[in-house]
Write an enzyme that holds these catalytic residues in place. Structure first.
Site, PDB file in Angstrom:
ATOM      1  N   ALA A 149       0.867  -1.193   0.227  1.00 30.09           N
ATOM      2  CA  ALA A 149      -0.097  -0.262   0.048  1.00 30.09           C
ATOM      3  C   ALA A 149       1.027   1.180   0.136  1.00 30.09           C
ATOM      4  O   ALA A 149       0.425   2.161  -0.581  1.00 30.09           O
ATOM      5  CB  ALA A 149      -0.650   0.326   1.040  1.00 30.09           C
ATOM      6  N   ASP A 150       1.436   1.248  -0.051  1.00 29.46           N
ATOM      7  CA  ASP A 150       2.916   2.058   0.786  1.00 29.46           C
ATOM      8  C   ASP A 150       3.434   2.233  -1.081  1.00 29.46           C
ATOM      9  O   ASP A 150       3.840   3.664  -1.711  1.00 29.46           O
ATOM     10  CB  ASP A 150       4.173   1.755   2.336  1.00 29.46           C
ATOM     11  N   VAL A 151       3.753   1.680  -1.942  1.00 33.49           N
ATOM     12  CA  VAL A 151       3.722   2.775  -3.267  1.00 33.49           C
ATOM     13  C   VAL A 151       2.426   2.216  -3.974  1.00 33.49           C
ATOM     14  O   VAL A 151       2.185   2.504  -5.112  1.00 33.49           O
ATOM     15  CB  VAL A 151       4.413   1.289  -3.405  1.00 33.49           C
ATOM     16  N   GLN A 188      -4.578   5.226   2.317  1.00 29.48           N
ATOM     17  CA  GLN A 188      -4.520   3.322   1.551  1.00 29.48           C
ATOM     18  C   GLN A 188      -5.724   2.554   2.048  1.00 29.48           C
ATOM     19  O   GLN A 188      -5.422   2.165   0.968  1.00 29.48           O
ATOM     20  CB  GLN A 188      -3.159   2.867   2.856  1.00 29.48           C
TER      21      GLN A 188
END
Lengths: 404, 406
Positions: free
Chosen positions: A174-176, A206
Site C-alpha cells: 500500500a505504501d507504493v 491507503q
C-alpha cells in the site's frame, strides 16, 4: 526548451515522512517541482533510519533506501515545537502551492496548521493529507505500518494458496500504491486551480485506494454475494497459468496460455509429447479441470532448461512468458538499462549509486535527476535566499535552536 | 475536476487509466471494435453468467465512460477516428508498440492533425527497449519485476498477487503522466506522447530488492507471512479468535509493544513482561533474538484469545499498530468506509438492478471525484456521438453499421 516546463515553478512544502508520503512528493520533485522537505534533527524522517546503510553506519545521511524516495528534494531542519518554527512554516506557506503531510490525522491540527489556517495565509493553497484510513470517521486514528492498508482492504485474504493461510506481500504494497493516487490528486488539483483559481484539501487513504485494486471482487460480492478467495497462481481465463521450475536452485519461469492457439504453440515447443493430445487437455475448461496434472507434466519439461533460455524460447514461439527475476537481475536488466530506470548519481555521503527514475516517460520532458538531500542541507538556501531572513536574524534563530 | 475529452482505445491493460480520468470528470469515450471489446470476456460475471455485457471486471474498470464501436483498421473508420482525434485532448491506447504507427495513427501523424493532443500509451514494456515486443501478462510482468521472487512461501513456487495488480499500477502511473502532460500543455500549447511502462511501474514497487543487492549483495527469500526489514523477517499475519489480523514488531520503536503489555496487564496476561521497566526500553535493537521471539509469542497468544473486532478497537485506543485482515464481506461492511460514504449504488437498468461500487479514489474538499455512471454497453453511445456530436446523418450511420465499420 524541452526541459523548461513540467512542474517547474510549483513549490511544495513537504511534511511527509516514511514511505507513502515521500514517494508521492518524489514524483513531483522528479518532474521539476521545488519540494522542501521539513524535518527536525531530533526526529528526522524515519526513512533515513531504514537500512541498507553505507558501511552499515546508522546515520540519517547514510540510508541507501531513503535516497530512493527523496531524489530532487531540498531538506530543511526546523523545530516545529518552537513557536518561531511555526512562524517560519507560515512564511513558507505563503510561497507554496502545495502542502503535503502524512502524519496521523490530527497532528497538523495540533501544530496549528489545518487547511483552514493555511488557506488564510495563502487562499489558493492545495493541501494533501495521506493516511491509512482517512482524516474523518470513527477509525481515523488507527495507526499501522506499510501493509496495514493492504490487510484492511482485502488484499491479504485474496493472496496465497487455496489450501494455506493468506500470504502477505513481500513489500509494503500500500505504501507504493497510495502515493500514485496522491500524485494524481495533486496534479488534478493544480489543473483545477488553473481553471477556477481555487485550491483544495485532499484526503487520500491507503485503504480506499487499495480497494480499487480489487474492485472486481467487491462487485462480485455486492452483485452475486460471492466471497472471492485465494487461487495461487491460477487464472479464471488462462490455463496453464503459473510459475514453473527451471534448472538450478530457486529458478523459475512464469507462463500464461490464454487461448487454443497459444496452447498449440506450447505443445509444439514441448515437442508434442503424447499427453498433449489427450482429450482432457483439449480446451480451457478441461485443462482447468486437470490443472494439477497439467502443471506437473509441464514442470517435468521446464526443469530441463535454464530460466532465461526457457523464457526466450517460449517468447519466440509466441507464448506469454517471463523469468522470475530478483534484485540483482533488475540491476543487470538490459531493457531497464536502455530505458534508464536506474541511473547513477553521486550522493555526498553514500557515494555513487543507483537511483530509480519514474516509470512513465514524456516525449517532451526529460526529468533532471538530483540525489536526495542530507538532513538540513538546504537550510541556508531556504531560510536566507527564499525567505530572505537576514544573516544576523538567521544566526539568532540558529542559536535559539529553531533550526534543530 | 477535469474538463477534457478522452478517447480510450485500451484493453484490460489500460482500463483503469480512463476510469480514473472519467471519475475526475473527463468525458471518456471508449472506442471498441464493432461487436465489442474482447476484454468484456473476463470474469467474474453478474449472476455468474458468462456474457460480454455482464462482466463485473469490465464494469469495475470502465464506469464513467461512454462507448462507441469503430473499426480503425478500415479506411473510413480511420478517417472517422482522425476526426475524433482532431477534437480530443487525450488519446489512451494499449496496443503493441508500432501498431498505431502502422495504421498511420502514430503520435507523429496525430499531432499533425491536433498539435494539442496528448497520446498516452500503456504497454507492458514501453515504446522502446529490448523487451518492447515481448508478449506479457500480469503474471509474467510480476515475475520479471522481481516481486514474485519475494512473494509466497519458501516451499512453493513464487506467488502472484491477486487480480492484475501490474496493470492497475501501470494505469495509475499513466494517469500521472497524462496529467503532467496536460500541465505542460498549458505552458507550451503542445501535446506530447506519454509512454507508460507497466513493467517499470512494477519494478518501481519493488523498492527494496535492487538496492539490497547493490548494498548488501543479498536477496530476500520468500518468507510467507513475514515482513522483510533490514535483512530480517518479522511475522505480520496472526490468527485471532475469529479471523486474521496484521501486526508487526517495530525494532526501532518499542512503544506499540509497551501498549500491548499494558493491555495484557489489565487482563492479567502479561506474565514476565510486566516486570520489565518499559521506561528504559525505547527499541528492541539490543534485545536477544529469543526475547524478541518470546514477546511476539506472548502477543500472538493474546491475539488468539480475542476477536478481530476487540483487537481493532484496542488498537485504535492504544496505538498497537494492529488492524484486521479483512475478507471482502468485511471490507463491504466496514464502518469507517460507510461513514466516509465510500460506496455508491449504480443503476444497471438492463439488468434491472443496482450494483454497489467504490465511490472515489480520494476525497477532495471540492468534490468532483467519484464514479458517475455505469460502464457502457458496447456501442451504447454510437447515435449520441456519431449523430449528435459528429453530425452524421442516419443514413450514413446505417451504412457504416451495415459495412461493419461501426
Amino acid at each position: 526548451m524541452a526541459n523548461q516546463y513540467a512542474l517547474e515553478g510549483i513549490n511544495v512544502l513537504d511534511f511527509s515522512w516514511a514511505g507513502a508520503g515521500p514517494f508521492a512528493t518524489k514524483f513531483l520533485a522528479d518532474f521539476g517541482a521545488q519540494v522542501i522537505k521539513v524535518e527536525s534533527k531530533k526526529r528526522p524522517d524515519i526513512g533515513r533510519m531504514t537500512p541498507p546503510f553505507k558501511n552499515n553506519l546508522r546515520h540519517p545521511d547514510a540510508s541507501a533506501l531513503f535516497i530512493h524516495t527523496n531524489t530532487n528534494k531540498l531538506s530543511i531542519s526546523l523545530n516545529l515545537r518552537h513557536p518561531k518554527g511555526i512562524e517560519i512554516i507560515k512564511k513558507l506557506v505563503e510561497i507554496s502551492d502545495l502542502v503535503m503531510e502524512n502524519f496521523t490525522p490530527g497532528v497538523m491540527g495540533r501544530l496549528g496548521l489545518t487547511y483552514d489556517v493555511l488557506k488564510k495565509i495563502k487562499p489558493d493553497i492545495i493541501m494533501a493529507s495521506s493516511s491509512i484510513y482517512g482524516q474523518t470517521g470513527p477509525k481515523s486514528q488507527l495507526s499501522g505500518f506499510g501493509n496495514t492498508g493492504c490487510a484492511i482492504s482485502g488484499h491479504y485474504m485474496l493472496t496465497g494458496w487455496p489450501d494455506r493461510e493468506p500470504v502477505t506481500p513481500g513489500i509494503a504494497y500500500a505504501d507504493v500504491v497510495q502515493p500514485i493516487f496522491t500524485s494524481i490528486a495533486i496534479l488534478a488539483a493544480l489543473d483545477y486551480r488553473r481553471s477556477t483559481g481555487k485550491g483544495q484539501y485532499i484526503d487520500t487513504t491507503q485503504v480506499e485506494t487499495m480497494v480499487h485494486f480489487i474492485s472486481p471482487a467487491m462487485l462480485d460480492y455486492f452483485a452475486n454475494g460471492h466471497i472471492e478467495t485465494r487461487m495461487g497462481n491460477r487464472s479464471t481465463y488462462a490455463c496453464p497459468h503459473g510459475v514453473f521450475p527451471c534448472r538450478g536452485e530457486d529458478r523459475w519461469c512464469a507462463i500464461a496460455v490464454f487461448n487454443e492457439n497459444e496452447w498449440k504453440n506450447l505443445c509444439d515447443v514441448m515437442g508434442n509429447p503424447d499427453w498433449c493430445s489427450q482429450q482432457k487437455f483439449s480446451s480451457l475448461t478441461l485443462r482447468q479441470e486437470h490443472e494439477d496434472e497439467l502443471e506437473s507434466l509441464i514442470s517435468k519439461w521446464t526443469i530441463r532448461f535454464e530460466r532465461d533460455e526457457l523464457a526466450s524460447m517460449l517468447q519466440q514461439a509466441g507464448i506469454t512468458s517471463g523469468s522470475v527475476q530478483d534484485g540483482q537481475d533488475l540491476l543487470d536488466d538490459a531493457h531497464l538499462a536502455e530505458r534508464q530506470s536506474f541511473i547513477k548519481l553521486t550522493h555526498p555521503v553514500i557515494g555513487e549509486c543507483n537511483h530509480p527514475t519514474q516509470p512513465v516517460k514524456l516525449s517532451g520532458y526529460t526529468p533532471q535527476m538530483r540525489t536526495a538531500p542530507c538532513l538540513g542541507e538546504h537550510n541556508e538556501y531556504v531560510y536566507k535566499e527564499l525567505l530572505g531572513i537576514p544573516e544576523d536574524e538567521y544566526n539568532a534563530l540558529l542559536s535559539e535552536g529553531v533550526f534543530e | 475536476m477535469l474538463n477534457y475529452k478522452v478517447l480510450d482505445l485500451t484493453d484490460e491493460k489500460g482500463f483503469l487509466c480512463g476510469k480514473i480520468l472519467g471519475d475526475l470528470g473527463a468525458d471518456v469515450i471508449k472506442i471498441e471494435k464493432p461487436g465489442g471489446d474482447l476484454s468484456r470476456n473476463i470474469g467474474p460475471y453478474y449472476n455468474n453468467t458468462a456474457d460480454p455485457e455482464k462482466s463485473l471486471y469490465w464494469f469495475a474498470f470502465n464506469s464513467s465512460k461512454r462507448s462507441i464501436t469503430l473499426n480503425i483498421e478500415d479506411s473510413e473508420g480511420y478517417e472517422i477516428f482522425k476526426k475524433l482525434c482532431s477534437n480530443a485532448d487525450i488519446l489512451l491506447e494499449s496496443f503493441k508498440p508500432g501498431y498505431m504507427n502502422n495504421l498511420g495513427l502514430g503520435y507523429k501523424e496525430l499531432s499533425v492533425i491536433n498539435p494539442r493532443l496528448i497520446m498516452t500509451s500503456i504497454t507492458p514494456f514501453g515504446q522502446t527497449g529490448l523487451y518492447k515486443d515481448y508478449k506479457a501478462s500480469d503474471i509474467t510482468l510480476l515475475a520479471m519485476s522481481g516481486l514474485l521472487s519475494i512473494n509466497g512461501e519458501s516451499d512453493r513456487p513464487p506467488l502472484r498477487m491477486c487480480f492484475d495488480q501490474s496493470y492497475y499500477l501501470g494505469c495509475a502511473h499513466a494517469v500521472t503522466g497524462t496529467l503532467l502532460a496536460l500541465h505542460c500543455r498549458h505552458n507550451t500549447g503542445k501535446g506530447q506522447h506519454v509512454d507508460a511502462s507497466i513493467y517499470e511501474s512494477v519494478v518501481r514497487c519493488n523498492y527494496r530488492e535492487p538496492f539490497r543487492w547493490e548494498w548488501e549483495k543479498a536477496k530476500t527469500p520468500r518468507m510467507g507471512n513475514f515482513f522483510a526489514r533490514g535483512g530480517k523477517g518479522y511475522r505480520q499475519l496472526w490468527p485471532s479468535k475469529d479471523g486474521y489480523v496484521t501486526w508487526v514488531i517495530m525494532m526501532e520503536n518499542a512503544k506499540p509493544v509497551r501498549a500491548w503489555v499494558d493491555w495484557m496487564k489489565e487482563e492479567g496476561k502479561s506474565g514476565r513482561w510486566a516486570e520489565i521497566n518499559w521506561d528504559e526500553v525505547t527499541s528492541f535493537l539490543k534485545w536477544a533474538p529469543e526475547d524478541i521471539q518470546a514477546i511476539q509469542d506472548s502477543i500472538a497468544e493474546f491475539i488468539l484469545s480475542h476477536t478481530t473486532k476487540e483487537l481493532e478497537a484496542g488498537s485504535i485506543k492504544r496505538g498497537l499498530l494492529l488492524s484486521p485482515a479483512n475478507s471482502v464481506e468485511f471490507v463491504a461492511a466496514d464502518e469507517q468506509l460507510a461513514k466516509r460514504n465510500f460506496w455508491k449504488d449504480i443503476e444497471h437498468r438492463e439488468l434491472n438492478t443496482t450494483i454497489t461500487y467504490p465511490r472515489f479514489t480520494y476525497l477532495s474538499s471540492e468534490g468532483c471525484n467519484e464514479i458517475r455512471f455505469r460502464a457502457p454497453l458496447a456501442g451504447e453511445h454510437n447515435t449520441e456521438i456519431y449523430a449528435k456530436e459528429l453530425g452524421f446523418s442516419d443514413k450514413t450511420i446505417l451504412s457504416l453499421q451495415k459495412r461493419g465499420i461501426i
